[in-house]
Design a protein around this motif. Sequence first.
Motif, mmCIF file in Angstrom:
data_model
loop_
_atom_site.group_PDB
_atom_site.id
_atom_site.type_symbol
_atom_site.label_atom_id
_atom_site.label_comp_id
_atom_site.label_asym_id
_atom_site.label_seq_id
_atom_site.Cartn_x
_atom_site.Cartn_y
_atom_site.Cartn_z
ATOM 1 N N VAL A 178 1.881 -11.649 -112.708
ATOM 2 C CA VAL A 178 1.139 -11.528 -111.450
ATOM 3 C C VAL A 178 1.308 -9.894 -110.898
ATOM 4 O O VAL A 178 0.216 -9.305 -110.532
ATOM 5 C CB VAL A 178 1.938 -12.185 -110.344
ATOM 6 C CG1 VAL A 178 1.654 -11.983 -108.884
ATOM 7 C CG2 VAL A 178 1.550 -13.873 -110.621
ATOM 8 N N PRO B 160 -6.606 -11.500 -100.936
ATOM 9 C CA PRO B 160 -6.672 -11.371 -102.299
ATOM 10 C C PRO B 160 -7.916 -11.252 -102.816
ATOM 11 O O PRO B 160 -8.382 -10.693 -103.652
ATOM 12 C CB PRO B 160 -5.763 -12.534 -102.915
ATOM 13 C CG PRO B 160 -4.843 -12.891 -101.845
ATOM 14 C CD PRO B 160 -5.535 -12.736 -100.528
ATOM 15 N N LYS C 190 0.118 -10.669 -103.996
ATOM 16 C CA LYS C 190 0.997 -11.282 -105.352
ATOM 17 C C LYS C 190 2.046 -12.297 -104.448
ATOM 18 O O LYS C 190 2.094 -13.298 -105.342
ATOM 19 C CB LYS C 190 2.143 -10.057 -105.567
ATOM 20 C CG LYS C 190 1.367 -8.877 -106.409
ATOM 21 C CD LYS C 190 2.490 -7.705 -106.576
ATOM 22 C CE LYS C 190 1.815 -6.575 -107.299
ATOM 23 N NZ LYS C 190 2.461 -5.490 -107.589
ATOM 24 N N THR D 285 -0.336 -15.341 -104.256
ATOM 25 C CA THR D 285 -0.333 -16.052 -105.917
ATOM 26 C C THR D 285 0.728 -16.795 -106.286
ATOM 27 O O THR D 285 0.603 -17.818 -106.882
ATOM 28 C CB THR D 285 -0.950 -14.869 -106.919
ATOM 29 O OG1 THR D 285 -2.168 -14.148 -106.202
ATOM 30 C CG2 THR D 285 -1.188 -15.285 -108.157
#
Length: 156
Positions: free
Chosen positions: A8, A33, A51, A54
Motif C-alpha cells: 500500500v 483516493p 493509505k 485502502t
Amino acid sequence: MDRQLRLVNSFFNRVTFVSDIRHWGQEDYWATPVELLTTNGGDCEDFSIAKYLTLRAMGVPDDQLRIIYVKALELNQAHMVLAWYETPGSDPLILDNLINDIKPASQRNDLEPVYSFNGEGLWLNRTSGDNARIGDAQKLDHWRDLNERLTDALRP
C-alpha cells in the motif's frame, strides 16, 4: 501485515506530489483516493488518507490505524503520515510519502506528532508521550467534507 503495509505504501508513493494550491487552487484540500489516482497528484494528507482507506478496505481494524498530523522538523512544516499499531500501546510503524521505508515511530526523530485521528476518534499528542482523546474526528472540517464526498460518490 508487513507485506500489506509495504504494498500500500509503495503503490501510493508512486503518485506525484503536488501542493493543494497548485493542484486544486485551494490552500488545503483533502482528496479522496479516486481523486488522488485519477489526477495522479496529491499532497501528504491525500497520501495518508488513501493509505488509511485502502488498509481499512483490506480488513485492517480502525483501532490499528491513525492518520497523524506532525511537524516535519527537517522541512520545518506541517506534514501528515499514517501509523499502524500492532497493539494499542506498541510503537507504531509509519507510512510516509517522503520516504518509502516503513520505520517505527521511535526511529522517526524527524517527525513531531501534534494530533491524530481515525474513523473512531481524535487524539491530541502530548510531548509526554501519552495521547488524550479529545473527541470525534468529525470535528475536523476537512475529514467531514471528505467523508461526505465519499458517501456522495456511492449514491446512484
